[in-house]
Enzyme design. Structure first.
Site, PDB file in Angstrom:
ATOM      1  CG  HIS A  32       3.089   7.279   4.505  1.00 39.58           C
ATOM      2  ND1 HIS A  32       3.023   7.757   3.496  1.00 39.58           N
ATOM      3  CD2 HIS A  32       3.531   5.988   4.340  1.00 39.58           C
ATOM      4  CE1 HIS A  32       2.993   6.996   2.499  1.00 39.58           C
ATOM      5  NE2 HIS A  32       3.120   5.879   2.916  1.00 39.58           N
ATOM      6  CG  HIS A  70      -1.343   6.685   0.374  1.00 41.20           C
ATOM      7  ND1 HIS A  70      -0.210   5.761   0.498  1.00 41.20           N
ATOM      8  CD2 HIS A  70      -2.112   5.964   1.504  1.00 41.20           C
ATOM      9  CE1 HIS A  70      -0.169   5.182   1.452  1.00 41.20           C
ATOM     10  NE2 HIS A  70      -1.317   5.212   2.238  1.00 41.20           N
TER      11      HIS A  70
END
Ligand code: NAP
Length: 481
Positions: free
Chosen positions: A238, A176
């Site tokens: 990430h 995300h």
């Protein structure tokens, strides 16, 4: 962007936390913004034996509370008309027959998105059962939630299993962070302006820092966290994406494969770690009790004496022409002094100074991804008055203020991209596996290593050893600069 592609979204794990907290609220926002096709349908799927009304009652009580803006009763009423529910246990092939029938009954559907918001152990079986009822045809896309494996081998296994039923261009692996506006803006900063790219290399940049710091601790999630740890939870995915976006070459275009090809090259150019070099270049930390807060070992469901890391710092090196000799310091931690995600580029010093040297400091570019979305360029300006002193001052742009407009949450952007068949912000298999390959020596070292993680007090900036990691090169972490 206006998306009007018709779709059926089959949302596995529809009763779960992610669906209720993020996915359904983000789909609601897209609905309100007019970005969903009027006929687009959301079919919630999970093990629970519920009918449509029973599921909607759960959505009312569990998802609606997470809608923080743009709520209106009439929009909500029209949004939930899109929602239906079907009980499907992933492990029971016969349940997929009804699912296949239900989806196929909608003749006008242009594409089908199957979102697997369930534990990864179900991915292979879900894909196999979907294929049995034809739900792997070319108009079907499958979204895989993280974590995609716990090491290189398990990640390869999941990818191989899914690839038996879906082609690579049908597979959307979520990270995300890639949906964050500010991370995409980094590419615009670099490649839509003339002034940064010429300086974006080892001739002008001395070091780079990438930080994702959380203030929260592990709290009630000890059981999950203890088998995961910060390396798997944040670094392999990430931080690695932040590194790629910072260091990649200019892609030929913004097409999915052009961007992803360049990202893979960055990961493959990383100087490989070895089990031995991990001792030199990687710091494993764990927060300790302070200011009335628990240490990690006192958190609920954390096993006594656990070595699980709540903090990682890595000194990485990219062995290519652009970056040779520039250390990239990556760090992430829980219970840190602040909540921030940022990229800091420290420029080299001038060769000589004509202004008073004691106050000169090299330029620094700080790109903050959260909590604010901002860019600050520290430059030297003259101190007013007599004398020739200069002092660092930030030229600062806060995107939220300067460029008003609704900011899409990362998940909303990503959900819309799946519906529209845009793969650029999703991980390709080779990218993901290259990232696992890079971190594997760290996992192997830690599996054998009997030295406890370095402690750091809750709400501090991490262990002393991480400070020393930079001090060795004559550098300091951003908050100390
Ligand atoms: P969760 O709250 O535990 O929900 C799990 C979901 O899976 C429930 O809807 C459950 O349905 C369903 N399920 C379990 N066994 C099933 C089966 N045999 N057949 C069909 N459905 C089954 O999990 P979550 O937090 O939503 O997370 C879902 C996935 O997203 C996980 O892989 C997680 O790692 C990942 N993820 C979550 C977050 C987050 O913030 N929550 C963030 C990033 C990634 P029933 O309730 O009907 O049993």
């Amino acid at each position: 962007m206006n998306t009007q592609t018709n779709f059926d979204m089959v949302l596995f794990g529809a009763t779960g936390d992610l669906a209720m907290r993020k996915l359904l609220p983000c789909l609601y926002q897209a609905h309100v913004a007019g970005l969903l096709h009027p006929e687009g349908r959301i079919l919630g799927v999970s093990r629970s034996e519920l009918d449509g009304a029973g599921f909607l009652a759960k959505v009312e009580s569990n998802a609606k509370i997470h809608i923080k803006q743009n709520f209106s009763d009439s929009q909500w009423a029209s949004f939930i008309k899109r929602i239906d529910y079907l009980t499907v246990d992933v492990t029971r092939a016969e349940h997929f027959e009804a699912l296949g029938e239900k989806v196929k009954a909608r003749r006008q559907t242009e594409n089908v998105v199957v979102y697997l918001s369930t534990a990864p152990k179900f991915f292979a079986q879900a894909c196999e059962n979907l294929a049995k009822v034809g739900l792997n045809a070319d108009n079907v896309r499958v979204v895989l939630e993280k974590p995609l494996g716990t090491d290189l081998q398990s990640s390869q296994q999941i990818n191989t299993d899914v690839a038996k039923y879906f082609k690579e261009e049908q597979i959307y692996r979520i990270d995300h962070y890639l949906g964050k506006e500010s991370l995409q803006n980094l590419l615009a900063l670099r490649f839509a302006n003339i002034m940064f790219e010429p300086l974006w290399n080892n001739k002008y940049i001395a070091s780079v820092q990438l930080t994702i710091a959380e203030q929260l601790g592990v709290e009630e999630r000890g059981e999950f966290y203890d088998i995961t740890g910060a390396l798997r939870d944040m670094v392999q995915n990430h931080l690695m994406q932040m590194l790629c976006m910072t260091a990649m070459e200019r892609p030929a275009s913004l097409d999915a494969d052009a961007v992803r090809d360049e990202k893979v090259k960055v990961i493959k150019s990383l100087k490989p770690l070895t089990v031995e070099s991990v001792n030199e270049n990687v710091i494993r930390g764990q927060y300790t009790a302070a200011e009335g807060m628990n240490g990690y070992l006192q958190e609920t469901d954390v096993p006594a004496g656990s070595f699980t890391e709540t903090y990682v710092a890595i000194k990485a090196e990219i062995e290519n022409e652009r970056w040779a000799g520039v250390p990239f310091y990556l760090r992430t931690g829980k219970r840190m002094a602040g909540k921030v995600a940022e990229i800091v580029l420290n420029f080299r010093d001038l060769d000589s100074h004509i202004f008073d040297g004691s106050q000169t400091a090299p330029n620094r570019l700080v790109i903050e991804l959260q909590p604010s979305e901002s860019v600050r360029l520290y430059t030297q300006v003259k101190t007013p008055g007599a004398g020739n002193n200069v002092e660092p001052t930030a030229l600062s742009v806060d995107m939220g203020k300067e460029i008003p407009g609704r900011r899409q949450e990362a998940y909303e952007r990503l959900l819309l991209d799946v519906i529209n068949g845009k793969l650029a912000l999703f991980n390709r298999r080779d990218e993901l596996e290259a990232a696992w390959e890079y971190v594997m020596p760290i996992l192997e070292n830690w599996a054998e290593n009997t030295q406890a993680p370095h402690g750091y007090p809750a709400h501090s900036w991490g262990p002393e050893a991480a400070r020393e990691l930079l001090a060795r090169d004559g550098n300091r972490w951003h908050e100390e600069q």
